[in-house]
Design an enzyme around this catalytic site. Structure first.
Site, PDB file in Angstrom:
ATOM      1  N   LYS A 185       1.051  -1.052  -0.250  1.00 33.75           N
ATOM      2  CA  LYS A 185       0.267   0.172  -0.324  1.00 33.75           C
ATOM      3  C   LYS A 185       0.650   1.148   0.773  1.00 33.75           C
ATOM      4  CE  LYS A 185      -3.750   2.422   2.680  1.00 33.75           C
ATOM      5  NZ  LYS A 185      -2.854   3.459   2.789  1.00 33.75           N
ATOM      6  N   ASN A 186       1.718   1.236   1.100  1.00 35.64           N
ATOM      7  CA  ASN A 186       2.223   2.604   1.006  1.00 35.64           C
ATOM      8  C   ASN A 186       3.425   2.164   0.498  1.00 35.64           C
ATOM      9  OD1 ASN A 186       0.860   3.330   2.794  1.00 35.64           O
ATOM     10  ND2 ASN A 186       2.211   3.876   4.402  1.00 35.64           N
ATOM     11  N   ARG A 213      -7.547   7.833  -2.469  1.00 35.24           N
ATOM     12  CA  ARG A 213      -6.315   8.254  -3.284  1.00 35.24           C
ATOM     13  C   ARG A 213      -5.036   8.581  -3.826  1.00 35.24           C
ATOM     14  NH1 ARG A 213      -7.546  13.684  -0.731  1.00 35.24           N
ATOM     15  NH2 ARG A 213      -5.236  14.067  -1.111  1.00 35.24           N
ATOM     16  N   ASP A 231     -11.651  11.974   2.977  1.00 35.49           N
ATOM     17  CA  ASP A 231     -12.060  10.738   3.304  1.00 35.49           C
ATOM     18  C   ASP A 231     -11.715  10.804   4.967  1.00 35.49           C
ATOM     19  OD1 ASP A 231      -9.356  10.337   4.371  1.00 35.49           O
ATOM     20  OD2 ASP A 231      -8.002   9.291   2.596  1.00 35.49           O
ATOM     21  N   ASP A 239       0.293   6.570  10.853  1.00 34.30           N
ATOM     22  CA  ASP A 239      -0.513   5.195  10.839  1.00 34.30           C
ATOM     23  C   ASP A 239      -0.831   4.493  12.069  1.00 34.30           C
ATOM     24  OD1 ASP A 239      -1.187   5.098   7.947  1.00 34.30           O
ATOM     25  OD2 ASP A 239       1.317   5.861   8.267  1.00 34.30           O
TER      26      ASP A 239
HETATM   27  C1  UD1 Z   1       0.870   9.253   2.997  1.00 37.15           C
HETATM   28  C2  UD1 Z   1       0.102   7.908   3.414  1.00 37.15           C
HETATM   29  C3  UD1 Z   1      -0.734   7.463   4.328  1.00 37.15           C
HETATM   30  C4  UD1 Z   1       0.409   8.113   5.680  1.00 37.15           C
HETATM   31  C5  UD1 Z   1       0.993   9.640   5.437  1.00 37.15           C
HETATM   32  C6  UD1 Z   1       1.713  10.749   5.879  1.00 37.15           C
HETATM   33  C7  UD1 Z   1       0.189   6.125   1.595  1.00 37.15           C
HETATM   34  C8  UD1 Z   1      -0.339   5.451   0.620  1.00 37.15           C
HETATM   35  N1  UD1 Z   1      -0.415   7.169   2.544  1.00 37.15           N
HETATM   36  O1  UD1 Z   1      -0.279   9.986   2.765  1.00 37.15           O
HETATM   37  O2  UD1 Z   1      -0.695   6.259   5.056  1.00 37.15           O
HETATM   38  O3  UD1 Z   1      -0.348   8.388   7.371  1.00 37.15           O
HETATM   39  O4  UD1 Z   1       1.258   9.581   3.953  1.00 37.15           O
HETATM   40  O5  UD1 Z   1       2.474   9.169   6.952  1.00 37.15           O
HETATM   41  O6  UD1 Z   1       0.861   5.888   1.339  1.00 37.15           O
HETATM   42  N2  UD1 Z   1      -1.001  18.531   2.761  1.00 37.15           N
HETATM   43  C9  UD1 Z   1      -1.017  19.811   1.810  1.00 37.15           C
HETATM   44  N3  UD1 Z   1      -1.156  19.470   0.712  1.00 37.15           N
HETATM   45  C10 UD1 Z   1      -0.242  19.045  -0.218  1.00 37.15           C
HETATM   46  C11 UD1 Z   1      -0.426  17.528   0.806  1.00 37.15           C
HETATM   47  C12 UD1 Z   1      -0.908  17.195   1.841  1.00 37.15           C
HETATM   48  O7  UD1 Z   1      -1.994  20.251   2.976  1.00 37.15           O
HETATM   49  O8  UD1 Z   1      -0.487  19.231  -0.655  1.00 37.15           O
HETATM   50  C13 UD1 Z   1      -1.836  17.389   4.094  1.00 37.15           C
HETATM   51  C14 UD1 Z   1      -2.814  16.710   4.204  1.00 37.15           C
HETATM   52  O9  UD1 Z   1      -4.268  16.589   4.060  1.00 37.15           O
HETATM   53  C15 UD1 Z   1      -2.440  15.539   5.284  1.00 37.15           C
HETATM   54  C16 UD1 Z   1      -0.538  16.061   5.874  1.00 37.15           C
HETATM   55  O10 UD1 Z   1       0.202  16.805   4.636  1.00 37.15           O
HETATM   56  O11 UD1 Z   1      -2.809  16.493   6.443  1.00 37.15           O
HETATM   57  C17 UD1 Z   1       0.389  14.653   4.871  1.00 37.15           C
HETATM   58  O12 UD1 Z   1      -0.494  14.287   4.140  1.00 37.15           O
HETATM   59  P1  UD1 Z   1       0.593  13.253   3.260  1.00 37.15           P
HETATM   60  O13 UD1 Z   1       2.448  13.461   3.731  1.00 37.15           O
HETATM   61  O14 UD1 Z   1       1.033  13.884   1.909  1.00 37.15           O
HETATM   62  O15 UD1 Z   1       0.011  12.376   3.363  1.00 37.15           O
HETATM   63  P2  UD1 Z   1      -0.347  11.339   1.929  1.00 37.15           P
HETATM   64  O16 UD1 Z   1       0.858  10.856   0.901  1.00 37.15           O
HETATM   65  O17 UD1 Z   1      -1.674  11.668   1.642  1.00 37.15           O
END
Ligand code: UD1
Length: 421
Positions: free
Chosen positions: A24-25, A95, A119, A307
């Site tokens: 997944k990650n 996502r 979500d 997580d």
């Molecule tokens: C990934 C992981 C998830 C993990 C998370 C943080 C996968 C499939 N998912 O999610 O399991 O919990 O990293 O380690 O690998 N944000 C913004 N703007 C952006 C991008 C992010 O504000 O452009 C915010 C998000 O809303 C969130 C935070 O940053 O609050 C962290 O998001 P991010 O690190 O991007 O997580 P994901 O990649 O979605």
């Protein structure tokens, strides 16, 4: 939706379990990155979790060939004539589909990717993905629910991320590898999955340095070549087994993972009273007594991973004492505490914080999984609950764990998948 997981406490865990590949990650991102190299990429140590099926649909919609070529081996044929569009019906289910944006822009000069919604754990914006790609010369707009992106040629740029977002770092990295010139990503995410992705890209011929630190430097190359590559072990699954041992008691060995990927979790669980040490191929853990409450705050890697937050709340629910848990990464990740409280836990949530007052024993009840880790947390809570715990909507758990029930049973737990009458 027609199944449930039935958990009955059965005393301490014993035995050895091997973690799956981090499908997944890490895997989903490398599947998206495979689009960068025309031809057949082979990914090994891939386990069939539910989210993988959605990414396979996304890749097929884009025109890539995808095929299982072994029990844990996936072959992705990034054909010459890709159709750079990820439809809403798939993106809304996953996502991580957004991870095709960078590779498609780099490879095809355009991309049309449905805009993912929020979500169960928060709003999850994409502003940093957008700003970074724009700095590299892409034009992006959201039209009728689709991100429409195009560029003549991506050019290297210096991008400073406001927050070390995993997804933004991955999208920018996979765009930069084929950009003209050098890209520097400052305040990059440092998660081991980023390091694994960078190693995969370098095997394909990319020039990426600094992955795993806050500054990633990429020197763009003309083209990438498909390779065969093996996914890292799933550190989150490994951490889940550690926590299962903490809540149920017992002594277990976990193979196929690295202590270095779980350092903060091991420190915190150690403070709670779980003994953990390194083995040649993973970890050993033992819990003798009731755990002690400690405060936990989630942070980007190498901090305590978000997580693990629902899982540690489940542990704290039966620990001795009171703990404050703070969620710093996602904005609404505490909905699951109402489910845990149905099992007799004493957790009060206010905004980003939860106060967890440990109780000696939980009591089994029907509860609902709201997301993948919250679902796993309820299964773990069931290991320390009197009577039977029924976790409804286990498909959330299946999104990230290949067979959590079976794995826990192999350690002596009693977790059974049953159909809903
Ligand atoms: C990934 C992981 C998830 C993990 C998370 C943080 C996968 C499939 N998912 O999610 O399991 O919990 O990293 O380690 O690998 N944000 C913004 N703007 C952006 C991008 C992010 O504000 O452009 C915010 C998000 O809303 C969130 C935070 O940053 O609050 C962290 O998001 P991010 O690190 O991007 O997580 P994901 O990649 O979605």
């Amino acid at each position: 939706m027609t199944e449930k997981l039935v958990v009955r406490a059965r005393g301490p865990l014993r035995g050895t379990v091997r973690v799956s590949g981090a499908t997944k990650n890490a895997g989903l991102k490398q599947m998206a990155a495979a689009l960068l190299a025309p031809g057949c990429t082979v990914l090994r140590n891939v386990t069939p979790v539910a989210d993988l099926d959605v990414m396979l649909d996304v890749l097929r919609a884009i025109g890539a060939g995808v095929e299982w070529t072994g029990p844990d081996e996936l072959t992705i044929d990034a054909r010459p004539d890709l159709h750079p569009e990820a439809p809403y019906e798939h993106v809304t289910r996953l996502r991580a589909s957004i991870n095709v944006l960078g590779p498609l822009l780099a490879r095809c000069g355009e991309a049309r990717v449905a805009m993912p919604g929020g979500d169960n754990i928060g709003s999850r914006k994409l502003d940093m993905h957008f700003r970074g790609l724009q700095a590299m010369g892409a034009e992006l707009e959201v039209v009728h629910g689709f991100i429409e992106a195009r560029c003549n040629a991506l050019c290297g740029a210096r991008v400073v991320l406001e927050f070390p977002s995993v997804g933004a770092t991955e999208n920018l990295l996979t765009a930069a590898v084929l950009a003209k010139g050098a890209t520097i990503i400052e305040n990059a995410a440092r998660e081991p999955e980023i390091t694994d992705l960078a190693a995969f890209l370098n095997r394909m011929g990319a020039h990426v340095a600094g992955a795993g630190t806050s500054t990633i430097e990429v020197e763009g190359v003309e083209e990438l070549t498909p390779v065969a590559s093996t996914l890292m072990g799933d550190r989150i699954e490994a951490g889940t087994f550690l926590m299962a041992c903490g809540i149920a008691g017992g002594e277990i060995a976990i193979e196929g993972t690295e202590l270095a990927h779980l350092e903060m979790v091991v420190v915190k669980l150690g403070e709670m009273g779980l003994k953990v040490s390194r083995t040649p191929d993973g970890l050993w853990a033992r819990a003798d007594d009731r755990l002690q409450a400690i405060d936990v705050a989630t942070l980007p890697y190498p901090g305590f991973a978000t997580d693990f937050m629902p899982l540690v709340v489940a542990l704290l629910a039966t620990a001795e004492g009171t703990a404050i848990v703070t969620e710093n990464v996602f904005d609404s990740r505490f909905s699951f505490v109402d489910e845990l409280n149905r099992m007799g836990a004493d957790v009060r949530n206010e905004g980003r914080h939860a106060v967890v007052r440990g109780v000696p024993r939980l009591s089994g009840a029907p509860v609902r999984a709201l997301d993948v880790r919250a679902g796993a947390a309820l299964v773990l809570a069931g290991l320390a609950a009197d009577g039977e715990t029924e976790v409804l909507d286990p498909y959330h758990v299946d999104r990230g764990y290949p067979d959590l029930a079976g794995r826990l049973c192999s350690l002596g737990a009693d977790v059974e998948r049953a159909s809903l009458e």
